[in-house]
Design an enzyme around this catalytic site. Structure first.
Site, PDB file in Angstrom:
ATOM      1  N   GLY A 184      -4.367  -4.119   6.274  1.00 12.29           N
ATOM      2  CA  GLY A 184      -3.346  -3.958   7.304  1.00 12.29           C
ATOM      3  C   GLY A 184      -3.443  -2.603   7.961  1.00 12.29           C
ATOM      4  N   GLU A 238     -11.206   1.098  -3.101  1.00 12.41           N
ATOM      5  CA  GLU A 238     -11.460   0.868  -1.683  1.00 12.41           C
ATOM      6  C   GLU A 238     -12.017   2.119  -1.013  1.00 12.41           C
ATOM      7  OE1 GLU A 238      -7.930  -0.903  -0.013  1.00 12.41           O
ATOM      8  OE2 GLU A 238      -8.617  -0.588   2.037  1.00 12.41           O
ATOM      9  N   SER A 258       0.859  -1.180   0.000  1.00 11.15           N
ATOM     10  CA  SER A 258       0.000   0.000   0.000  1.00 11.15           C
ATOM     11  C   SER A 258       0.896   1.231   0.000  1.00 11.15           C
ATOM     12  CB  SER A 258      -0.874  -0.038   1.265  1.00 11.15           C
ATOM     13  OG  SER A 258      -1.562   1.173   1.431  1.00 11.15           O
ATOM     14  N   LYS A 290      -2.929   5.193  -2.529  1.00  9.19           N
ATOM     15  CA  LYS A 290      -3.906   6.031  -1.844  1.00  9.19           C
ATOM     16  C   LYS A 290      -4.291   7.160  -2.791  1.00  9.19           C
ATOM     17  CE  LYS A 290      -3.756   4.065   2.269  1.00  9.19           C
ATOM     18  NZ  LYS A 290      -4.950   3.420   2.852  1.00  9.19           N
ATOM     19  N   ASP A 314     -13.707  -1.047   3.437  1.00 13.53           N
ATOM     20  CA  ASP A 314     -12.707  -1.228   4.499  1.00 13.53           C
ATOM     21  C   ASP A 314     -13.320  -0.682   5.798  1.00 13.53           C
ATOM     22  OD1 ASP A 314     -10.631  -0.797   6.310  1.00 13.53           O
ATOM     23  OD2 ASP A 314      -9.217   0.015   4.880  1.00 13.53           O
ATOM     24  N   ASP A 351      -7.182   3.262  -2.932  1.00 18.14           N
ATOM     25  CA  ASP A 351      -7.856   3.370  -1.639  1.00 18.14           C
ATOM     26  C   ASP A 351      -8.054   4.847  -1.319  1.00 18.14           C
ATOM     27  OD1 ASP A 351      -8.823   3.177   0.922  1.00 18.14           O
ATOM     28  OD2 ASP A 351      -7.103   2.085   1.748  1.00 18.14           O
ATOM     29  N   LYS A 354      -1.195  -0.960  -4.372  1.00 16.51           N
ATOM     30  CA  LYS A 354      -2.371  -0.153  -4.018  1.00 16.51           C
ATOM     31  C   LYS A 354      -1.874   1.257  -3.789  1.00 16.51           C
ATOM     32  CE  LYS A 354      -4.689   0.191   0.457  1.00 16.51           C
ATOM     33  NZ  LYS A 354      -5.372  -0.588   1.514  1.00 16.51           N
ATOM     34  N   LYS A 396      -9.814  -6.511   8.173  1.00  9.06           N
ATOM     35  CA  LYS A 396      -8.684  -6.249   9.066  1.00  9.06           C
ATOM     36  C   LYS A 396      -9.109  -6.808  10.409  1.00  9.06           C
ATOM     37  CE  LYS A 396      -7.264  -2.022   6.778  1.00  9.06           C
ATOM     38  NZ  LYS A 396      -7.015  -0.579   6.857  1.00  9.06           N
TER      39      LYS A 396
HETATM   40  O1  OSB Z   1      -7.045   2.106   4.637  1.00  9.07           O
HETATM   41  O2  OSB Z   1      -5.991   0.315   4.362  1.00  9.07           O
HETATM   42  C1  OSB Z   1      -6.078   1.413   4.879  1.00  9.07           C
HETATM   43  C2  OSB Z   1      -2.908   2.130   6.854  1.00  9.07           C
HETATM   44  C3  OSB Z   1      -3.423   2.824   7.929  1.00  9.07           C
HETATM   45  C4  OSB Z   1      -4.767   3.091   7.973  1.00  9.07           C
HETATM   46  C5  OSB Z   1      -5.591   2.647   6.949  1.00  9.07           C
HETATM   47  C6  OSB Z   1      -5.081   1.937   5.881  1.00  9.07           C
HETATM   48  C7  OSB Z   1      -3.709   1.699   5.825  1.00  9.07           C
HETATM   49  C8  OSB Z   1      -3.043   1.038   4.700  1.00  9.07           C
HETATM   50  C9  OSB Z   1      -1.739   0.353   4.976  1.00  9.07           C
HETATM   51  O3  OSB Z   1      -3.437   1.093   3.570  1.00  9.07           O
HETATM   52  C10 OSB Z   1      -1.886  -1.100   5.087  1.00  9.07           C
HETATM   53  C11 OSB Z   1      -0.619  -1.789   5.550  1.00  9.07           C
HETATM   54  O4  OSB Z   1       0.324  -1.876   4.779  1.00  9.07           O
HETATM   55  O5  OSB Z   1      -0.567  -2.250   6.699  1.00  9.07           O
HETATM   56 MG    MG Z   2      -8.254   1.028   3.304  1.00  8.25          MG
END
Ligand code: OSB
Ligand code: MG
Length: 368
Positions: free
Chosen positions: A290, A213, A135, A163, A238, A188, A161, A262
């Site tokens: 995660g 996402e 991510s 953001k 999510d 995401d 992925k 998660k």
């Molecule tokens: O939305 O998936 C999410 C990290 C912190 C809060 C929200 C998210 C995330 C990630 C990182 O996308 C996921 C990871 O690599 O642990």
């Molecule tokens: Mg997410």
């Protein structure tokens, strides 16, 4: 399980590289580690709460408080024989899923040691290795992001992925497709858009994404359903998925076609398994999200991701993707985008108490 002693550690690890979502940029991670002493030895759980109440309501402060004053006392020194008894003891506590995850996962640590069976076997996982993706946050410039995409692809990560938020979406997706072709790609939004952005979001259908996402607010199952109805790209929820009930609502309303599980967000590994199994009747695949877990949380996520309906690569990156030094040994690292599912009883990694102490900013010994 009978708890003889319980200690809470607020552990702060610096990030190797800032991580930016539509909520903002962070440079470190504050998680709570729970250590319980049992007849099977020391068992560990993690609440990956983060620094600020943005992604979820919880913080290290709330998790320490609720664990110390409510969750742990609800068990006390009682003998807990199974997961139903454990969950029943604190089911009256509303929310605080990440704090619950800390104790529930420590319970599975005990259970696995006691039965001398790997977690994977206890949960009826079917995979020896799980596919992992990475991510990538919002960066200072598209060029910086492109360099990171390239680096993680060459490390073997199986899906990228990125953001997104208004102003950081179409342009970077065009650049990624131009530079890297049809790599497995997802986005995401962490709730950065609203229904007013519907026409804009529909343009994302042109990029061949595996999913989008959480485009909208976490409470907004209805608007997600409206968007899913007009998009060919699958919506994945999510933040909106916080329990088996919210999952059922999302399925019945057709708010999404993919679910991100998660374990910490839904309140534990057992609920994760219930959700994983429930959505199969809707032909809805899941994947393991995660929260930049430290090694303890990561080990549990890997075990859960070995379940049959985890059909897409998880956000389960190696320790070294985020941290210079993890609190477990050896650090868990994927090889060619595959993370090995521990096949020994217990966590499958050694907890480094010296590192927990080194990065601990607050420690509470609970009264049992
Ligand atoms: O939305 O998936 C999410 C990290 C912190 C809060 C929200 C998210 C995330 C990630 C990182 O996308 C996921 C990871 O690599 O642990
Ligand atoms: Mg997410």
């Amino acid at each position: 399980m009978r708890i003889k002693n319980a200690v809470l550690y607020h552990v702060r690890l610096p990030l190797k590289h800032y991580f930016e979502t539509s909520f903002g940029r962070v440079y470190q991670q504050d998680h709570v580690v729970l250590e319980i002493e049992t007849d099977a030895g020391l068992c560990y759980g993690e609440a990956p709460v983060g620094e600020r109440p943005d992604y979820s309501h919880e913080t290290a402060g709330t998790a320490m408080h609720v664990l110390k004053d409510f969750i742990i006392p609800s068990i006390g020194d009682k003998e807990i024989k199974d997961i139903d008894e454990l969950m029943a003891a604190y089911s009256w506590i509303r929310g605080h899923n990440m704090a619950k995850m800390a104790l529930e996962s420590a319970f599975w640590n005990w259970n696995s040691l006691k039965q001398q069976k790997p977690l994977k076997e206890i949960f009826k996982g079917v995979r020896d290795y799980v596919e992992v993706g990475v991510s990538l946050g919002i960066h200072n410039s598209p060029k910086e992001l492109m360099e990171r995409v390239e680096a993680f692809l060459s490390d073997g990560y199986r899906r990228i992925k990125v953001k997104i938020k208004p102003g950081w979406d179409i342009k970077i997706l065009s650049e990624i497709r131009k530079s890297f072709g049809m790599i497995p790609l997802t986005v995401d939004a962490n709730a950065a858009y609203t229904l007013d952005d519907m026409e804009h979001l529909r343009k994302l259908d042109d990029f061949g994404l595996i999913m989008i996402e959480q485009p909208f607010h976490y409470e907004d199952l209805a608007d997600h359903a409206k968007l899913q109805a007009v998009m060919s790209t699958s919506i994945c929820l999510d933040e909106s998925i916080t329990s088996l009930e919210s999952t059922r609502h999302a399925m019945e309303m057709e708010s999404c076609r993919i679910v991100n599980i998660k374990p910490a967000r839904v309140g534990g590994l057992w609920i994760s398994k219930l959700i994983e199994s429930y959505v199969q009747r809707y032909d809805c695949p899941v994947w393991c999200g995660g929260l930049l877990e430290f090694g303890i949380g990561r080990a549990y996520n890997v075990a859960v991701a070995s379940l049959p309906n985890f059909l897409l690569p998880g956000d389960i990156s190696g320790s070294s993707r985020y941290y210079e030094e993890d609190i477990v040994d050896p650090p868990m690292e994927p090889v060619k985008g595959l993370m090995k599912v521990p096949d020994v009883p217990g966590l499958g990694v050694n907890v480094r108490k010296d590192r927990i102490e080194k990065y601990c900013v607050n420690k509470i010994v609970c009264e049992i």
